[in-house]
Design a protein around this motif. Structure first.
Motif, mmCIF file in Angstrom:
data_model
loop_
_atom_site.group_PDB
_atom_site.id
_atom_site.type_symbol
_atom_site.label_atom_id
_atom_site.label_comp_id
_atom_site.label_asym_id
_atom_site.label_seq_id
_atom_site.Cartn_x
_atom_site.Cartn_y
_atom_site.Cartn_z
ATOM 1 N N HIS A 186 4.789 4.631 10.163
ATOM 2 C CA HIS A 186 4.614 5.300 8.877
ATOM 3 C C HIS A 186 3.928 4.374 7.872
ATOM 4 O O HIS A 186 3.859 3.162 8.090
ATOM 5 C CB HIS A 186 5.983 5.699 8.310
ATOM 6 C CG HIS A 186 6.654 6.800 9.081
ATOM 7 N ND1 HIS A 186 6.156 8.067 9.124
ATOM 8 C CD2 HIS A 186 7.781 6.810 9.831
ATOM 9 C CE1 HIS A 186 6.949 8.828 9.867
ATOM 10 N NE2 HIS A 186 7.941 8.089 10.318
ATOM 11 N N ASP A 231 -8.276 0.329 6.467
ATOM 12 C CA ASP A 231 -8.020 0.281 5.018
ATOM 13 C C ASP A 231 -8.818 -0.837 4.349
ATOM 14 O O ASP A 231 -9.311 -0.676 3.229
ATOM 15 C CB ASP A 231 -6.527 0.062 4.730
ATOM 16 C CG ASP A 231 -5.731 1.354 4.872
ATOM 17 O OD1 ASP A 231 -6.355 2.432 4.904
ATOM 18 O OD2 ASP A 231 -4.491 1.262 4.961
ATOM 19 N N ARG A 254 4.770 -3.606 -2.543
ATOM 20 C CA ARG A 254 3.376 -3.948 -2.241
ATOM 21 C C ARG A 254 2.470 -3.560 -3.409
ATOM 22 O O ARG A 254 1.537 -4.279 -3.754
ATOM 23 C CB ARG A 254 2.942 -3.238 -0.956
ATOM 24 C CG ARG A 254 1.539 -3.587 -0.545
ATOM 25 C CD ARG A 254 1.153 -2.925 0.750
ATOM 26 N NE ARG A 254 1.267 -1.474 0.683
ATOM 27 C CZ ARG A 254 1.002 -0.656 1.686
ATOM 28 N NH1 ARG A 254 0.661 -1.148 2.858
ATOM 29 N NH2 ARG A 254 1.102 0.631 1.556
HETATM 30 N N1 ATP Z 1 9.259 -6.811 8.672
HETATM 31 C C1 ATP Z 1 9.145 -6.760 7.345
HETATM 32 N N2 ATP Z 1 10.191 -7.036 6.555
HETATM 33 C C2 ATP Z 1 10.079 -6.959 5.210
HETATM 34 N N3 ATP Z 1 8.956 -6.611 4.547
HETATM 35 C C3 ATP Z 1 7.894 -6.326 5.298
HETATM 36 C C4 ATP Z 1 7.920 -6.364 6.717
HETATM 37 N N4 ATP Z 1 6.702 -5.994 7.194
HETATM 38 C C5 ATP Z 1 5.954 -5.739 6.115
HETATM 39 N N5 ATP Z 1 6.655 -5.949 4.973
HETATM 40 C C6 ATP Z 1 6.164 -5.762 3.614
HETATM 41 O O1 ATP Z 1 6.096 -4.336 3.407
HETATM 42 C C7 ATP Z 1 4.895 -3.979 2.719
HETATM 43 C C8 ATP Z 1 4.108 -3.033 3.606
HETATM 44 O O2 ATP Z 1 3.647 -3.758 4.746
HETATM 45 P P1 ATP Z 1 2.226 -3.447 5.396
HETATM 46 O O3 ATP Z 1 1.184 -3.412 4.359
HETATM 47 O O4 ATP Z 1 2.080 -4.399 6.541
HETATM 48 O O5 ATP Z 1 2.508 -1.967 5.951
HETATM 49 P P2 ATP Z 1 1.512 -0.955 6.654
HETATM 50 O O6 ATP Z 1 2.302 -0.259 7.712
HETATM 51 O O7 ATP Z 1 0.297 -1.660 7.083
HETATM 52 O O8 ATP Z 1 1.184 0.063 5.484
HETATM 53 P P3 ATP Z 1 -0.024 1.149 5.420
HETATM 54 O O9 ATP Z 1 0.412 2.302 6.245
HETATM 55 O O10 ATP Z 1 -0.114 1.515 3.979
HETATM 56 O O11 ATP Z 1 -1.254 0.480 5.929
HETATM 57 C C9 ATP Z 1 4.162 -5.292 2.410
HETATM 58 O O12 ATP Z 1 4.450 -5.663 1.073
HETATM 59 C C10 ATP Z 1 4.750 -6.275 3.418
HETATM 60 O O13 ATP Z 1 4.718 -7.581 2.914
#
Ligand code: ATP
Ligand code: MG
Length: 175
Positions: free
Chosen positions: A10, A34, A116
């Motif tokens: 997600h 992105d 974020r």
């Molecule tokens: N395992 C984790 N534990 C805690 N915080 C995390 C973890 N993984 C990611 N985050 C934090 O959660 C936020 C979202 O992470 P990330 O941008 O990697 O998600 P994403 O799945 O790539 O989102 P999107 O779908 O919008 O691309 C960031 O601020 C990141 O630092």
């Protein structure tokens, strides 16, 4: 053997964070649409351009895999057919494919997305709780076979996966 890793989850599940770690750990190339959409357009999907950009990245992924280097696709990939199609494509260039799923509960998801946005508004888009709620229903969670890399689906299109891919991601295929 080169591997195509599909990072699924997600919004805000931690896909990009994980993809960055993994790329460094296994020496793979990470493709995160992105980052390209932000740099090119400052928006997530102007005029349907995202599908075209993703298509070019799929095409690029195939070239890299063919050269023997692993690739991580950080696309979201909520649809099972999307993942099956990309696994098929990996096979056509002599690579294996697997899915890595990052689950996140709804409360943690909201907190991560909000944090974020606070920390790095330049590299992300504002997302409302209503959107997060709506989008949660769209993801088809990978099952055990998919996570083990043994899931192979028949293409929904009688012509095979190639025309399906060409429709889903214009410009993905070619020489
Ligand atoms: N395992 C984790 N534990 C805690 N915080 C995390 C973890 N993984 C990611 N985050 C934090 O959660 C936020 C979202 O992470 P990330 O941008 O990697 O998600 P994403 O799945 O790539 O989102 P999107 O779908 O919008 O691309 C960031 O601020 C990141 O630092
Ligand atoms: Mg991301």
């Amino acid at each position: 053997m080169a591997e195509l890793i599909l990072v699924v989850g997600h919004v805000g599940a931690g896909k990009t964070t994980r993809a960055i770690e993994l790329a460094s750990a296994i020496g793979a190339v990470r493709l995160t649409p992105d980052e390209w959409m932000m740099a090119l357009f400052g928006e997530s999907d102007p005029d349907g351009k995202r599908d075209v950009l993703e298509g070019r990245l799929v095409w690029t992924a195939a070239q890299i895999l063919r050269s023997g280097t692993s690739v991580i696709l950080d696309f979201g990939l909520w649809g099972r057919d999307e993942r099956a199609a990309l696994a098929w494509l990996a096979g056509t260039v002599g690579a294996t494919a697997r899915t890595e799923y990052l689950s996140v509960d709804r409360t943690t998801q909201s907190a991560r997305v909000a944090a974020r946005w606070q920390e790095s508004p330049h590299s992300t888009w504002a997302v409302t709780d209503a959107q997060l709620e709506e989008w949660r229903h769209l993801l088809q969670e990978p099952d055990a076979r998919e996570l083990a890399g043994t899931y192979r689906a028949e293409p929904p299109d009688p012509g095979g996966w190639a025309p399906w891919i060409a429709r889903r991601w214009p410009t993905a295929l070619g020489t």
